[in-house]
Design a protein around this motif. Structure first.
Motif, mmCIF file in Angstrom:
data_model
loop_
_atom_site.group_PDB
_atom_site.id
_atom_site.type_symbol
_atom_site.label_atom_id
_atom_site.label_comp_id
_atom_site.label_asym_id
_atom_site.label_seq_id
_atom_site.Cartn_x
_atom_site.Cartn_y
_atom_site.Cartn_z
ATOM 1 N N ARG A 78 17.442 1.875 33.520
ATOM 2 C CA ARG A 78 17.389 2.652 34.759
ATOM 3 C C ARG A 78 18.238 3.791 35.096
ATOM 4 N N THR A 84 12.493 6.610 39.491
ATOM 5 C CA THR A 84 11.974 5.639 40.653
ATOM 6 C C THR A 84 11.096 6.312 41.699
ATOM 7 N N GLU A 86 9.832 5.063 45.474
ATOM 8 C CA GLU A 86 9.885 4.013 46.328
ATOM 9 C C GLU A 86 8.541 4.010 47.664
ATOM 10 N N ASP A 93 6.280 -6.362 42.412
ATOM 11 C CA ASP A 93 6.208 -5.757 41.057
ATOM 12 C C ASP A 93 5.869 -6.626 39.974
ATOM 13 N N TYR A 168 2.190 2.684 37.830
ATOM 14 C CA TYR A 168 3.222 3.622 37.456
ATOM 15 C C TYR A 168 3.012 3.569 35.820
ATOM 16 N N ASN A 201 11.069 -1.567 37.137
ATOM 17 C CA ASN A 201 10.946 -1.640 38.450
ATOM 18 C C ASN A 201 11.154 -0.317 39.027
ATOM 19 N N PRO A 202 10.004 0.298 38.909
ATOM 20 C CA PRO A 202 9.828 1.990 39.152
ATOM 21 C C PRO A 202 9.860 2.127 40.579
ATOM 22 N N ASN A 204 11.136 0.149 42.740
ATOM 23 C CA ASN A 204 12.232 -0.465 43.587
ATOM 24 C C ASN A 204 12.042 -1.713 44.462
#
Length: 354
Positions: A78, A84, A86, A93, A168, A201-202, A204
């Motif tokens: 990360r 990321t 958001e 996700d 993504y 978790n791109p 967030n």
């Protein structure tokens, strides 16, 4: 690959092999968080010799990584690889196994679009023919449907906000992990990278929906999230998906539900929802093309069969994970309603126009 931006510590992978992880599955020791962090920083910087890297990955597979080690790898990913973006909404996700499915239809695109039409925003992410299976993942179904997938993270976030569903693409949101492709391909077996990339978790997001082969893996993933300093999921819902993917299997399915540190598990039976089907009923000949064709037909309300039932149930689970429905029965009712009134098909058209 990117070069290291600062000095490493005292634990090159060869030393970790010799002194910590490389003595075999029964006698190997676990790494500390700092050792695991240093190891993955070195890997992302392309510092280890390829032979040493392969041996390190295999040794970790033999000894089995602890949640603390996996959390350390995830935090470095990360920090040093993931870009990321958001969205304004708060999506679920969906990070299914990136190496995909090779036998049964990928239903997560259809399920995600139905959930989005019902008011539950969804984020999906995957790479492109990721080792070891190099099979069909989210990207390939979306490509077949005529939806753009090779997006920059900012565009992906805009897609979620504009349509309720977003994708993504790993090479753009996690270039450091993508750069490991050739090394992973030479391994011939999965490594811990296959585990951690699913929780990148791109977007967030606060809620993660995933899958597992065995319940012990789901528990380890939830412990990973609890141990991580970079992930902020408030809830994790995972189930024993078909081919390890995030599609509910027909018949009996185990579900894991982690919320604010509390872990629970329960079972569902598809027959309880009026769905009498078996795994073979969801098998297809061409997973890419057939998954896309099934998605389009289900969203258009042109199918009333096992595939339509499975899509509705998987959509209901996505709504359930975000607490948008009281229970799965409520989710099923909403899923079928947005298919019947054309809302789900409209989301697909919005995605194609994006």
């Amino acid at each position: 690959m990117a070069q290291a931006t600062q000095d490493f510590g005292e634990w090159p992978l060869k030393r970790l092999m010799t002194e910590i992880v490389g003595s075999g599955p029964k006698s190997a020791d676990d790494m500390t968080r700092e050792q695991a962090r240093e190891a993955f920083r070195r890997i992302l910087a392309d510092e280890p010799d390829p032979t040493t890297l392969g041996a390190f990955w295999l040794a970790n597979r033999w000894k089995k990584n602890t949640p603390e080690e996996l959390a350390a790898f995830t935090d470095v990913m990360r920090e040093e690889s993931v870009v990321t973006a958001e969205p304004d909404c708060d999506p679920v996700d969906c990070g299914a196994n990136y190496d995909g499915k090779h036998t049964t239809a990928v239903l997560g695109v259809a399920a995600g679009i139905v959930a989005a039409a019902a008011g539950t925003p969804i984020v999906t992410h995957s790479g492109d023919r990721v080792p070891t299976q190099k099979a069909t993942a989210y990207k390939h179904v979306l490509d077949e449907l005529g939806v753009r997938t090779e997006l920059e993270p900012r565009e992906s976030a805009e897609m979620v906000d504009e349509t309720g569903f977003g994708f993504y693409y790993q090479p753009t949101f996690s270039p450091g992990v993508h750069a490991l492709y050739d090394r992973r391909d030479q391994m011939g077996v999965r490594t811990f990278v296959n585990t951690i990339e699913t929780v990148a978790n791109p977007a967030n997001a606060n809620v993660h929906l995933g899958s597992f082969y065995h319940l012990a893996f789901a528990k380890k993933t939830c412990d990973l999230v609890a141990e991580s300093e970079a992930l902020e999921f408030s809830r994790v819902v995972m189930f024993q998906g078909m081919e390890g993917y995030d599609d509910i299997r027909p018949g009996y399915t185990k579900v894991a539900d982690w919320r604010a540190g509390e872990f629970d598990d329960f079972e569902i039976e598809t027959a309880e929802y009026g769905m009498e089907m078996e795994n073979d009923d969801l098998a297809v000949d061409d997973v890419d093309a057939d998954s896309a064709a099934i998605t389009e037909a289900v969203l258009a309300g042109e199918r009333d069969d096992h595939f339509a039932d499975a899509v509705a149930l998987n959509a209901a689970f996505r709504m359930f994970a975000r607490d948008d429905v009281a229970d799965l029965e409520d989710g099923l009712e909403r899923a079928r309603a947005v298919i019947d009134d054309g809302s789900a098909a409209a989301v697909l058209e919005d995605l194609r126009a994006f």
